[in-house]
Design a protein around this motif. Structure first.
Motif, PDB file in Angstrom:
ATOM      1  N   LYS A 239       2.364  12.521  -1.923  1.00  0.00           N
ATOM      2  CA  LYS A 239       1.052  11.956  -1.593  1.00  0.00           C
ATOM      3  C   LYS A 239       0.815  10.653  -2.358  1.00  0.00           C
ATOM      4  CE  LYS A 239      -3.869  12.846  -2.389  1.00  0.00           C
ATOM      5  NZ  LYS A 239      -3.988  11.823  -3.454  1.00  0.00           N
ATOM      6  N   GLU A 240       1.132  10.655  -3.649  1.00  0.00           N
ATOM      7  CA  GLU A 240       0.900   9.470  -4.468  1.00  0.00           C
ATOM      8  C   GLU A 240       1.799   8.311  -4.043  1.00  0.00           C
ATOM      9  OE1 GLU A 240      -1.369   8.971  -7.047  1.00  0.00           O
ATOM     10  OE2 GLU A 240      -2.214  10.821  -6.246  1.00  0.00           O
ATOM     11  N   LEU A 241       3.061   8.609  -3.762  1.00  0.00           N
ATOM     12  CA  LEU A 241       3.983   7.556  -3.331  1.00  0.00           C
ATOM     13  C   LEU A 241       3.554   6.971  -1.991  1.00  0.00           C
ATOM     14  CD1 LEU A 241       7.449   9.098  -4.303  1.00  0.00           C
ATOM     15  CD2 LEU A 241       6.269   7.197  -5.417  1.00  0.00           C
ATOM     16  N   ASN A 242       3.163   7.849  -1.080  1.00  0.00           N
ATOM     17  CA  ASN A 242       2.714   7.390   0.233  1.00  0.00           C
ATOM     18  C   ASN A 242       1.453   6.540   0.117  1.00  0.00           C
ATOM     19  OD1 ASN A 242       2.762   7.536   3.272  1.00  0.00           O
ATOM     20  ND2 ASN A 242       0.795   8.526   2.879  1.00  0.00           N
ATOM     21  N   SER A 243       0.552   6.946  -0.774  1.00  0.00           N
ATOM     22  CA  SER A 243      -0.692   6.205  -0.980  1.00  0.00           C
ATOM     23  C   SER A 243      -0.413   4.822  -1.542  1.00  0.00           C
ATOM     24  CB  SER A 243      -1.611   6.988  -1.932  1.00  0.00           C
ATOM     25  OG  SER A 243      -2.769   6.246  -2.236  1.00  0.00           O
ATOM     26  N   PHE A 244       0.545   4.737  -2.447  1.00  0.00           N
ATOM     27  CA  PHE A 244       0.858   3.451  -3.069  1.00  0.00           C
ATOM     28  C   PHE A 244       1.511   2.502  -2.071  1.00  0.00           C
ATOM     29  CE2 PHE A 244       3.338   0.437  -5.532  1.00  0.00           C
ATOM     30  CZ  PHE A 244       2.464   0.081  -6.548  1.00  0.00           C
ATOM     31  N   PHE A 245       2.504   2.991  -1.354  1.00  0.00           N
ATOM     32  CA  PHE A 245       3.251   2.116  -0.451  1.00  0.00           C
ATOM     33  C   PHE A 245       2.516   1.839   0.858  1.00  0.00           C
ATOM     34  CE2 PHE A 245       6.873   3.502  -3.124  1.00  0.00           C
ATOM     35  CZ  PHE A 245       7.332   2.237  -3.473  1.00  0.00           C
ATOM     36  N   SER A 246       1.450   2.586   1.125  1.00  0.00           N
ATOM     37  CA  SER A 246       0.638   2.288   2.298  1.00  0.00           C
ATOM     38  C   SER A 246      -0.457   1.279   1.970  1.00  0.00           C
ATOM     39  CB  SER A 246       0.001   3.577   2.846  1.00  0.00           C
ATOM     40  OG  SER A 246      -0.885   4.148   1.905  1.00  0.00           O
ATOM     41  N   SER A 247      -0.522   0.900   0.708  1.00  0.00           N
ATOM     42  CA  SER A 247      -1.530  -0.066   0.265  1.00  0.00           C
ATOM     43  C   SER A 247      -0.879  -1.418  -0.001  1.00  0.00           C
ATOM     44  CB  SER A 247      -2.204   0.443  -1.013  1.00  0.00           C
ATOM     45  OG  SER A 247      -2.970  -0.565  -1.620  1.00  0.00           O
ATOM     46  N   LEU A 248      -1.541  -2.468   0.415  1.00  0.00           N
ATOM     47  CA  LEU A 248      -1.038  -3.819   0.188  1.00  0.00           C
ATOM     48  C   LEU A 248      -1.000  -4.144  -1.295  1.00  0.00           C
ATOM     49  CD1 LEU A 248      -0.097  -6.469   1.501  1.00  0.00           C
ATOM     50  CD2 LEU A 248      -2.501  -7.189   1.564  1.00  0.00           C
ATOM     51  N   VAL A 249      -1.918  -3.540  -2.042  1.00  0.00           N
ATOM     52  CA  VAL A 249      -1.980  -3.793  -3.488  1.00  0.00           C
ATOM     53  C   VAL A 249      -0.678  -3.388  -4.162  1.00  0.00           C
ATOM     54  CG1 VAL A 249      -3.174  -3.191  -5.633  1.00  0.00           C
ATOM     55  CG2 VAL A 249      -4.479  -3.511  -3.522  1.00  0.00           C
ATOM     56  N   GLY A 250      -0.092  -2.280  -3.717  1.00  0.00           N
ATOM     57  CA  GLY A 250       1.156  -1.813  -4.308  1.00  0.00           C
ATOM     58  C   GLY A 250       2.264  -2.831  -4.188  1.00  0.00           C
ATOM     59  N   TYR A 251       2.419  -3.397  -3.018  1.00  0.00           N
ATOM     60  CA  TYR A 251       3.460  -4.397  -2.801  1.00  0.00           C
ATOM     61  C   TYR A 251       3.171  -5.677  -3.583  1.00  0.00           C
ATOM     62  CZ  TYR A 251       5.137  -1.393   0.950  1.00  0.00           C
ATOM     63  OH  TYR A 251       5.635  -0.332   1.662  1.00  0.00           O
ATOM     64  N   ILE A 252       1.902  -6.032  -3.674  1.00  0.00           N
ATOM     65  CA  ILE A 252       1.530  -7.241  -4.417  1.00  0.00           C
ATOM     66  C   ILE A 252       1.901  -7.102  -5.884  1.00  0.00           C
ATOM     67  CG2 ILE A 252      -0.433  -8.605  -5.247  1.00  0.00           C
ATOM     68  CD1 ILE A 252      -1.757  -8.167  -2.551  1.00  0.00           C
ATOM     69  N   VAL A 253       1.635  -5.917  -6.451  1.00  0.00           N
ATOM     70  CA  VAL A 253       1.960  -5.664  -7.865  1.00  0.00           C
ATOM     71  C   VAL A 253       3.451  -5.822  -8.110  1.00  0.00           C
ATOM     72  CG1 VAL A 253       2.074  -3.875  -9.635  1.00  0.00           C
ATOM     73  CG2 VAL A 253      -0.027  -4.191  -8.325  1.00  0.00           C
ATOM     74  N   LEU A 254       4.283  -5.238  -7.237  1.00  0.00           N
ATOM     75  CA  LEU A 254       5.734  -5.318  -7.405  1.00  0.00           C
ATOM     76  C   LEU A 254       6.244  -6.747  -7.200  1.00  0.00           C
ATOM     77  CD1 LEU A 254       6.908  -2.042  -5.612  1.00  0.00           C
ATOM     78  CD2 LEU A 254       6.630  -2.457  -8.061  1.00  0.00           C
ATOM     79  N   ILE A 255       5.685  -7.457  -6.230  1.00  0.00           N
ATOM     80  CA  ILE A 255       6.103  -8.836  -5.972  1.00  0.00           C
ATOM     81  C   ILE A 255       5.764  -9.732  -7.156  1.00  0.00           C
ATOM     82  CG2 ILE A 255       5.609 -10.879  -4.563  1.00  0.00           C
ATOM     83  CD1 ILE A 255       5.325  -8.969  -2.170  1.00  0.00           C
ATOM     84  N   ILE A 256       4.573  -9.543  -7.718  1.00  0.00           N
ATOM     85  CA  ILE A 256       4.177 -10.341  -8.882  1.00  0.00           C
ATOM     86  C   ILE A 256       5.109 -10.076 -10.056  1.00  0.00           C
ATOM     87  CG2 ILE A 256       2.381 -10.625 -10.644  1.00  0.00           C
ATOM     88  CD1 ILE A 256       0.307 -10.240  -8.456  1.00  0.00           C
ATOM     89  N   PHE A 257       5.468  -8.803 -10.259  1.00  0.00           N
ATOM     90  CA  PHE A 257       6.380  -8.450 -11.349  1.00  0.00           C
ATOM     91  C   PHE A 257       7.738  -9.125 -11.184  1.00  0.00           C
ATOM     92  CE2 PHE A 257       9.907  -5.563 -12.520  1.00  0.00           C
ATOM     93  CZ  PHE A 257       9.812  -5.657 -13.894  1.00  0.00           C
ATOM     94  N   LEU A 258       8.325  -8.974 -10.003  1.00  0.00           N
ATOM     95  CA  LEU A 258       9.665  -9.529  -9.765  1.00  0.00           C
ATOM     96  C   LEU A 258       9.644 -11.058  -9.783  1.00  0.00           C
ATOM     97  CD1 LEU A 258      10.847  -7.075  -6.983  1.00  0.00           C
ATOM     98  CD2 LEU A 258      11.590  -7.135  -9.366  1.00  0.00           C
TER      99      LEU A 258
END
Length: 242
Positions: A7-26
């Motif tokens: 549930k938590e993984l699905n919630s994170f990857f279904s949110s644009l915020v999750g991808y933004i956080v990872l993109i900013i990090f990389l």
């Protein structure tokens, strides 16, 4: 527990915020390694990933709290916390499920950095001229560091129903444990006790593991902190039922 993890993984990857956080990090790590003159790998004159392993802990100070701030704070604010507590799950399973989901995201952020290792191996002269043992040790150090920061972040999230407050608390706790204790130990009036105090800080053990020599004392330190903060989370969760 696996249901909470999914549930938590699905919630994170279904949110644009999750991808933004990872993109900013990389993007940030990539700039430090290949663009900024002061830390650019090509300026070192030898094959090393020191920039990655020295910068990432400070990026994690903000990245991991951004990942964990919603774990419990969002549930409490949206009113779904009571629903979770009525499910056939123990408190420990709920906490560990949310913790593992956040940790998986942290580990996922590290995977693309393996490209940097491959690139440096190929650019080395002679090819492959890099201390692989030290690199492996440093990656283990980052994983353990990520595990501790994640546990701290989950603990901060259970303390409040405001995600911003949870983020600030997690950053503060992580900063104190990572650099605050070593800064305190550097004060002159501690004398011979300064070394003992420095051993209480995360950075002391992270640097030790990053040398490529895995000491059981360092592993015990990281695992103890993870258990401590998860247990503290458990106590807070239990106290809210009274």
């Amino acid at each position: 527990m696996l249901a909470i993890l999914a549930k938590e993984l699905n919630s994170f990857f279904s949110s644009l915020v999750g991808y933004i956080v990872l993109i900013i990090f990389l993007t940030g790590i990539g700039l430090f390694m290949w663009v900024f003159p002061e830390t650019e790998v090509l300026n070192y004159g030898f094959a090393t990933m020191e920039t990655l392993f020295s910068v990432t802990p400070f990026v994690y100070l903000f990245l991991i709290p951004a990942i964990t701030m919603r774990t419990f704070a969002e549930e409490r604010k949206s009113g779904t916390m009571e629903l979770l507590l009525t499910r056939p799950l123990t408190d420990l399973q709920l906490i560990v499920g949310k913790y593992l989901a956040s940790l998986v995201l942290v580990l996922f952020s590290l995977l693309p950095t393996l490209i940097y290792y491959y690139t440096i191996v190929e650019l080395g002269s002679p090819q492959g001229n890099i201390d692989t043992a030290a690199v492996i040790g440093s990656y283990i150090g980052l994983i353990l560091l990520g595990g501790v920061f994640t546990a701290i972040g989950v603990f901060a999230s259970i303390l409040t129903d405001n995600q911003v407050v949870a983020f600030i608390l997690a950053v503060f706790f992580c900063f104190i444990l990572y650099t605050g204790i070593s800064s305190l130990a550097s004060l002159s009036f501690w004398g011979s006790g300064a070394y003992f105090i420095s051993q209480l800080g995360i950075d002391y053990h992270y640097i030790s593991v990053s040398r490529g020599l895995i000491d059981s004392r360092d592993l015990a330190y990281f695992l103890s902190l993870i258990v401590l903060f998860l247990y503290a989370t458990y106590l807070v969760l239990r106290s809210r039922k009274w």
